[in-house]
Design a protein around this motif. Sequence first.
Motif, PDB file in Angstrom:
ATOM      1  N   LYS A   1       1.508   6.553  -6.924  1.00  0.00           N
ATOM      2  CA  LYS A   1       0.451   7.488  -7.290  1.00  0.00           C
ATOM      3  C   LYS A   1       0.927   8.924  -7.156  1.00  0.00           C
ATOM      4  CE  LYS A   1      -3.576   4.598  -6.217  1.00  0.00           C
ATOM      5  NZ  LYS A   1      -4.759   4.434  -5.328  1.00  0.00           N
ATOM      6  N   GLY A   2       1.647   9.196  -6.064  1.00  0.00           N
ATOM      7  CA  GLY A   2       2.180  10.543  -5.888  1.00  0.00           C
ATOM      8  C   GLY A   2       3.145  10.924  -6.996  1.00  0.00           C
TER       9      GLY A   2
ATOM     10  N   ARG B   1       2.262   1.728  -3.475  1.00  0.00           N
ATOM     11  CA  ARG B   1       1.250   2.227  -4.405  1.00  0.00           C
ATOM     12  C   ARG B   1       0.994   3.718  -4.185  1.00  0.00           C
ATOM     13  NH1 ARG B   1      -1.229  -2.919  -3.547  1.00  0.00           N
ATOM     14  NH2 ARG B   1      -2.531  -2.038  -1.882  1.00  0.00           N
ATOM     15  N   ARG B   2       0.982   4.142  -2.902  1.00  0.00           N
ATOM     16  CA  ARG B   2       0.776   5.567  -2.630  1.00  0.00           C
ATOM     17  C   ARG B   2       1.922   6.408  -3.202  1.00  0.00           C
ATOM     18  NH1 ARG B   2      -1.175   3.748   2.445  1.00  0.00           N
ATOM     19  NH2 ARG B   2       0.890   4.071   3.380  1.00  0.00           N
ATOM     20  N   ARG B   3       3.152   5.892  -3.039  1.00  0.00           N
ATOM     21  CA  ARG B   3       4.298   6.628  -3.582  1.00  0.00           C
ATOM     22  C   ARG B   3       4.234   6.698  -5.107  1.00  0.00           C
ATOM     23  NH1 ARG B   3       7.169   3.735   0.414  1.00  0.00           N
ATOM     24  NH2 ARG B   3       7.944   2.265  -1.158  1.00  0.00           N
TER      25      ARG B   3
ATOM     26  N   ARG C   1       0.825  -1.203   0.000  1.00  0.00           N
ATOM     27  CA  ARG C   1       0.000   0.000   0.000  1.00  0.00           C
ATOM     28  C   ARG C   1       0.856   1.248   0.000  1.00  0.00           C
ATOM     29  NH1 ARG C   1      -3.263  -2.984   3.685  1.00  0.00           N
ATOM     30  NH2 ARG C   1      -2.283  -1.902   5.444  1.00  0.00           N
ATOM     31  N   SER C   2       1.929   1.213   0.765  1.00  0.00           N
ATOM     32  CA  SER C   2       2.834   2.355   0.810  1.00  0.00           C
ATOM     33  C   SER C   2       3.497   2.584  -0.548  1.00  0.00           C
ATOM     34  CB  SER C   2       3.922   2.127   1.867  1.00  0.00           C
ATOM     35  OG  SER C   2       4.838   3.205   1.883  1.00  0.00           O
TER      36      SER C   2
END
Length: 226
Positions: free
Chosen positions: A19-20, A15-17, A12-13
Amino acid sequence: MTALATASRTDRSRRRRLKGLAGVLAFLCLVLFLLAIEQRHAVAAWQAVRYGAAPVVARAGSWAADGAEDGLGGLRTAVAAADQTLAAAGEDIVLTGEFGPADEATRQAVGGAVFTGASIRLENGEILRTRPLRIAAAGEAFVFGETFADRWNAPGDAQIELRMVLPADGGREAGATPMCGGRRPGAIALLHRRDHVDLMLFRAGAAIGPDTPASAVCGVWSFVRR
């Protein structure tokens, strides 16, 4: 279970990076796209100034002098005019035929003229072979302080056909002629109005624009269809 939970949090971490990062890249692409658009308009503006589009230059200058309250939109408006090609009048699309001198000065200097395509045969024996250069507006200056419209009493948006003079014998440059005071001709300007044609001859090497000295003009003559 602990290992699975840790792996899930890591995914999840990541994927967030990602996306950012994707968001940052999208923003950069948008900025580059907008910069490309602004650069295109800036280049178009410079081309308008460089090639003597007087009405466009005037609007661009006014835009700058007024403080550009509407931002780059004002410059876009000025430059847009450069893309508005002058439309030919139906009766003036093809300049061809035999014309006599419209005044005594023309009669004495060159006589009549026969226009056949790119060739202009003058009654004094001179033949001018030409090729298209560009279409100018009569409101443009052909020498310092004088426009075609002023000289020929024409509307500012009338079409002036500019042509380059070519060598008559296949040489590298046109030969000297008495019409240019013994110097080589370089370009001509033509204004065709129904049965009337005005012709202006420029010496070789001279530009046609607001910085051109009056001495660059070899002669100005007028003809009427016979």
